[in-house]
Design a protein around this motif. Structure first.
Motif, PDB file in Angstrom:
ATOM      1  N   UNK A  13      -2.853 -27.389 -66.657  1.00 10.89           N
ATOM      2  CA  UNK A  13      -2.790 -28.785 -66.255  1.00 10.89           C
ATOM      3  C   UNK A  13      -1.370 -29.324 -66.337  1.00 10.89           C
ATOM      4  N   UNK A  14      -1.031 -30.169 -65.377  1.00 13.61           N
ATOM      5  CA  UNK A  14       0.285 -30.791 -65.385  1.00 13.61           C
ATOM      6  C   UNK A  14       0.264 -32.044 -66.255  1.00 13.61           C
ATOM      7  N   UNK A  15       1.419 -32.326 -66.875  1.00 11.33           N
ATOM      8  CA  UNK A  15       1.572 -33.534 -67.671  1.00 11.33           C
ATOM      9  C   UNK A  15       2.270 -34.586 -66.816  1.00 11.33           C
ATOM     10  N   UNK A  16       1.745 -35.789 -66.823  1.00  8.33           N
ATOM     11  CA  UNK A  16       2.383 -36.902 -66.122  1.00  8.33           C
ATOM     12  C   UNK A  16       3.398 -37.557 -67.055  1.00  8.33           C
ATOM     13  N   UNK A  43      -4.834 -41.168 -63.672  1.00  8.95           N
ATOM     14  CA  UNK A  43      -3.974 -40.027 -63.972  1.00  8.95           C
ATOM     15  C   UNK A  43      -4.745 -39.024 -64.819  1.00  8.95           C
ATOM     16  N   UNK A  44      -4.885 -37.797 -64.302  1.00  4.56           N
ATOM     17  CA  UNK A  44      -5.614 -36.759 -65.017  1.00  4.56           C
ATOM     18  C   UNK A  44      -4.711 -36.078 -66.041  1.00  4.56           C
ATOM     19  N   UNK A  45      -5.294 -35.674 -67.151  1.00  3.05           N
ATOM     20  CA  UNK A  45      -4.547 -34.905 -68.130  1.00  3.05           C
ATOM     21  C   UNK A  45      -3.681 -35.773 -69.031  1.00  3.05           C
ATOM     22  N   UNK A  46      -2.741 -35.100 -69.707  1.00  5.22           N
ATOM     23  CA  UNK A  46      -1.859 -35.766 -70.666  1.00  5.22           C
ATOM     24  C   UNK A  46      -0.861 -36.653 -69.924  1.00  5.22           C
ATOM     25  N   UNK A  47      -0.572 -37.827 -70.510  1.00  6.07           N
ATOM     26  CA  UNK A  47       0.371 -38.779 -69.912  1.00  6.07           C
ATOM     27  C   UNK A  47       1.387 -39.209 -70.965  1.00  6.07           C
ATOM     28  N   UNK A  48       2.678 -39.132 -70.607  1.00  5.25           N
ATOM     29  CA  UNK A  48       3.748 -39.648 -71.458  1.00  5.25           C
ATOM     30  C   UNK A  48       4.308 -40.893 -70.780  1.00  5.25           C
ATOM     31  N   UNK A  49       4.121 -42.047 -71.404  1.00  4.63           N
ATOM     32  CA  UNK A  49       4.614 -43.305 -70.836  1.00  4.63           C
ATOM     33  C   UNK A  49       5.995 -43.581 -71.410  1.00  4.63           C
ATOM     34  N   UNK A  50       7.006 -43.419 -70.565  1.00  2.96           N
ATOM     35  CA  UNK A  50       8.399 -43.596 -70.984  1.00  2.96           C
ATOM     36  C   UNK A  50       9.116 -44.492 -69.985  1.00  2.96           C
ATOM     37  N   UNK A  51       8.451 -45.555 -69.610  1.00  2.00           N
ATOM     38  CA  UNK A  51       8.945 -46.417 -68.533  1.00  2.00           C
ATOM     39  C   UNK A  51      10.047 -47.365 -68.971  1.00  2.00           C
ATOM     40  N   UNK A  52      10.343 -47.382 -70.264  1.00  3.00           N
ATOM     41  CA  UNK A  52      11.496 -48.122 -70.729  1.00  3.00           C
ATOM     42  C   UNK A  52      11.228 -49.586 -71.005  1.00  3.00           C
ATOM     43  N   UNK A  53      12.260 -50.267 -71.517  1.00  3.86           N
ATOM     44  CA  UNK A  53      12.109 -51.680 -71.867  1.00  3.86           C
ATOM     45  C   UNK A  53      12.029 -52.588 -70.651  1.00  3.86           C
ATOM     46  N   UNK A 111       3.960 -39.995 -81.755  1.00  5.54           N
ATOM     47  CA  UNK A 111       4.098 -40.894 -80.599  1.00  5.54           C
ATOM     48  C   UNK A 111       2.842 -40.862 -79.725  1.00  5.54           C
ATOM     49  N   UNK A 112       1.744 -40.497 -80.328  1.00  4.47           N
ATOM     50  CA  UNK A 112       0.460 -40.364 -79.657  1.00  4.47           C
ATOM     51  C   UNK A 112      -0.385 -41.609 -79.937  1.00  4.47           C
ATOM     52  N   UNK A 124      -4.921 -38.776 -75.198  1.00  2.00           N
ATOM     53  CA  UNK A 124      -4.400 -38.395 -73.880  1.00  2.00           C
ATOM     54  C   UNK A 124      -3.023 -39.007 -73.639  1.00  2.00           C
ATOM     55  N   UNK A 125      -2.720 -40.105 -74.315  1.00  2.00           N
ATOM     56  CA  UNK A 125      -1.510 -40.857 -74.014  1.00  2.00           C
ATOM     57  C   UNK A 125      -0.463 -40.770 -75.130  1.00  2.00           C
ATOM     58  N   UNK A 126       0.761 -40.509 -74.699  1.00  2.00           N
ATOM     59  CA  UNK A 126       1.933 -40.583 -75.569  1.00  2.00           C
ATOM     60  C   UNK A 126       2.842 -41.694 -75.044  1.00  2.00           C
ATOM     61  N   UNK A 127       3.611 -42.295 -75.951  1.00  2.00           N
ATOM     62  CA  UNK A 127       4.632 -43.255 -75.560  1.00  2.00           C
ATOM     63  C   UNK A 127       5.984 -42.730 -76.036  1.00  2.00           C
ATOM     64  N   UNK A 128       7.050 -43.103 -75.335  1.00  2.00           N
ATOM     65  CA  UNK A 128       8.395 -42.670 -75.733  1.00  2.00           C
ATOM     66  C   UNK A 128       9.420 -43.673 -75.241  1.00  2.00           C
TER      67      UNK A 128
END
Length: 438
Positions: free
Chosen positions: A2-5, A127-137, A327-328, A334-338
């Motif tokens: 699976x791909x990570x978003x 969004x399927x699978x793992x998601x890393x939300x790093x969209x910034x301030x 950061x989970x 399923x969701x991480x933030x960074x």
């Protein structure tokens, strides 16, 4: 597999992407620019530095210097690109911002495991699978709403400001001297001295009375202390700037042997040394006022501004209530933030959070044992700060040695103590890397 978003191609998103693909995990990288612009970004390049070009202190006896060294040990793309595009900055690590961004962009876009999607993400549910939300301030309103729905908590926010940049050939060098504070570096800074108290007071008065840009829908003035607009700093007290960015201590004019009453420093902003950043001069004055007031700085009377200071709203989440130390998201693995939206503050800290989120997400995808960054490391100090549920009034934080487990009280100098903390951190990090095959 699976791909990570990964959402966002800033410092955190690019570092998270790099850590994932370095472990063989394919990534779909989402970035809205340039299809949709942000208030602060100027280019379509990844990892664009929108404020200063400095990644701050380089030595490991400074906490951010230690964090950078740990990142190098962890195969950081951001640190590799920074080291490759370094420009003179005394005891700091500063980069040619354009070449730095191009280097990161090329590395990410040319990796066969990265699928780049140039569009704004407005819905997290599809969004399927793992998601890393790093969209910034500077997260867009649509994505901010989707994230707020996900975490079911109110966002916090503060204001951030970016400093102006001037051209080197527009400066009056008869009023400027080259030097680094206490002789560190090779006279890397240009110094603009106010030799008399009267000159300084006139400049301060002009700053305080200058017309500010309208903040539109920003209903609260909440400034992060490390990015305090210079005019706000001036208003706090007559000597506040002289104990901050205009501090004259350690800066002696080699021609006259004199120490000024106050000094404005300019830092090289690109490899060609054709651009200089006015250090510590984040601002939200109107552009016409910036030209007028900053023209009072010795040597800047005819300065050409290629970028004026801007003011923008930075958004971050209440991480201690929402995230664990990986950061989970506590309520949805399923969701991480960074990045800065987690409450880590600064370029390096943002990239480091992306590095950790990327490593943790990769291990989850690969079915590997979860790892813990030792609390004695700079990375461990950061992730424990953002996940400490005992924190009541959560505020953005730069890395600092106050976040580390402290050594037994001894009569040693601060630098020696910091070096002991740094050596312990690097030692424990190496053990972790070897034992966990990071």
């Amino acid at each position: 597999m699976n791909k990570v978003h990964v959402i966002g191609a800033g410092l955190a998103g690019c570092e998270a992407t790099w850590q994932l693909v370095s472990r063989g995990v394919p990534v779909i990288l989402h970035e809205m620019r340039p299809v949709k612009k942000s208030p602060a970004h100027k280019t379509a390049d990844f990892a664009e530095l929108v404020c200063s070009n400095s990644l701050r202190a380089a030595n490991i006896d400074n906490a951010v210097g230690l964090l950078k060294e740990e990142m190098r040990h962890l195969n950081s793309l951001i640190m590799s690109a920074a080291d490759m595009n370094r420009v003179p900055a005394g005891g700091a690590l500063a980069v040619d911002r354009e070449k730095f961004a191009v280097t990161v962009t090329d590395k990410i876009k040319n990796n066969p495991l990265v699928e780049f999607v140039n569009e704004e993400v407005t819905d997290l549910d599809n969004l399927d699978g793992i998601v890393v939300i790093a969209s910034g301030p500077l997260t867009s309103e649509a994505l901010s709403g989707a994230a707020q729905k996900l975490v079911q908590q109110e966002y916090l926010h503060f204001f951030d400001a970016a400093a102006p940049i001037v051209t080197s050939d527009s400066l009056d060098y008869s009023k400027i001297f080259k030097a680094s504070r206490y002789g560190k570096g090779d006279a890397d800074y240009l110094n603009c001295p106010f030799y008399t108290k009267e000159e300084y007071i006139a400049f301060r008065d002009a700053l305080i009375s200058a017309e500010k840009a309208e903040l539109h829908d920003f209903d609260k003035k909440i400034f992060f202390e490390a990015c305090m607009p210079i005019e706000e700093m001036a208003a706090r007290g007559e000597d506040t700037m002289r104990f901050g960015p205009l501090k004259p201590v350690g800066l002696v004019d080699p021609q006259t042997g004199k120490e000024a009453y106050a000094v404005v420093q300019l830092r090289q902003d690109n490899a060609a040394a054709s651009l200089y950043n006015i250090v510590g001069f984040q601002t939200h004055l109107k552009w016409s006022e910036q030209k007028r007031v900053f023209g009072m700085i010795p040597g800047l009377a005819k300065a050409e501004f290629v970028r004026y200071g801007v003011m923008h709203k930075n958004t971050y989440i209440n991480s201690p209530k929402l995230l664990n130390h990986r950061f989970n998201l506590r309520t949805n693995k399923k969701f991480y933030f960074a990045g800065q939206m987690t409450g880590v503050e600064g370029y390096v800290e943002s990239a480091a959070s992306g590095l950790m989120a990327g490593i943790h997400a990769a291990r989850q995808v690969l079915g590997q044992e979860a790892v813990e960054f030792p609390a004695a490391t700079a990375h461990g100090a950061l992730c424990h700060y953002i996940s400490d549920e005992k924190v009541v009034d959560f505020q953005p934080m730069n890395i600092n040695f106050g976040l580390f487990p402290q050594l037994p009280k001894t009569r040693i100098k601060k630098r020696e103590k910091n070096m002991l903390l740094a050596e312990k951190a690097l030692g424990e990090l190496q053990i972790m890397i070897k034992e966990k095959e990071i």
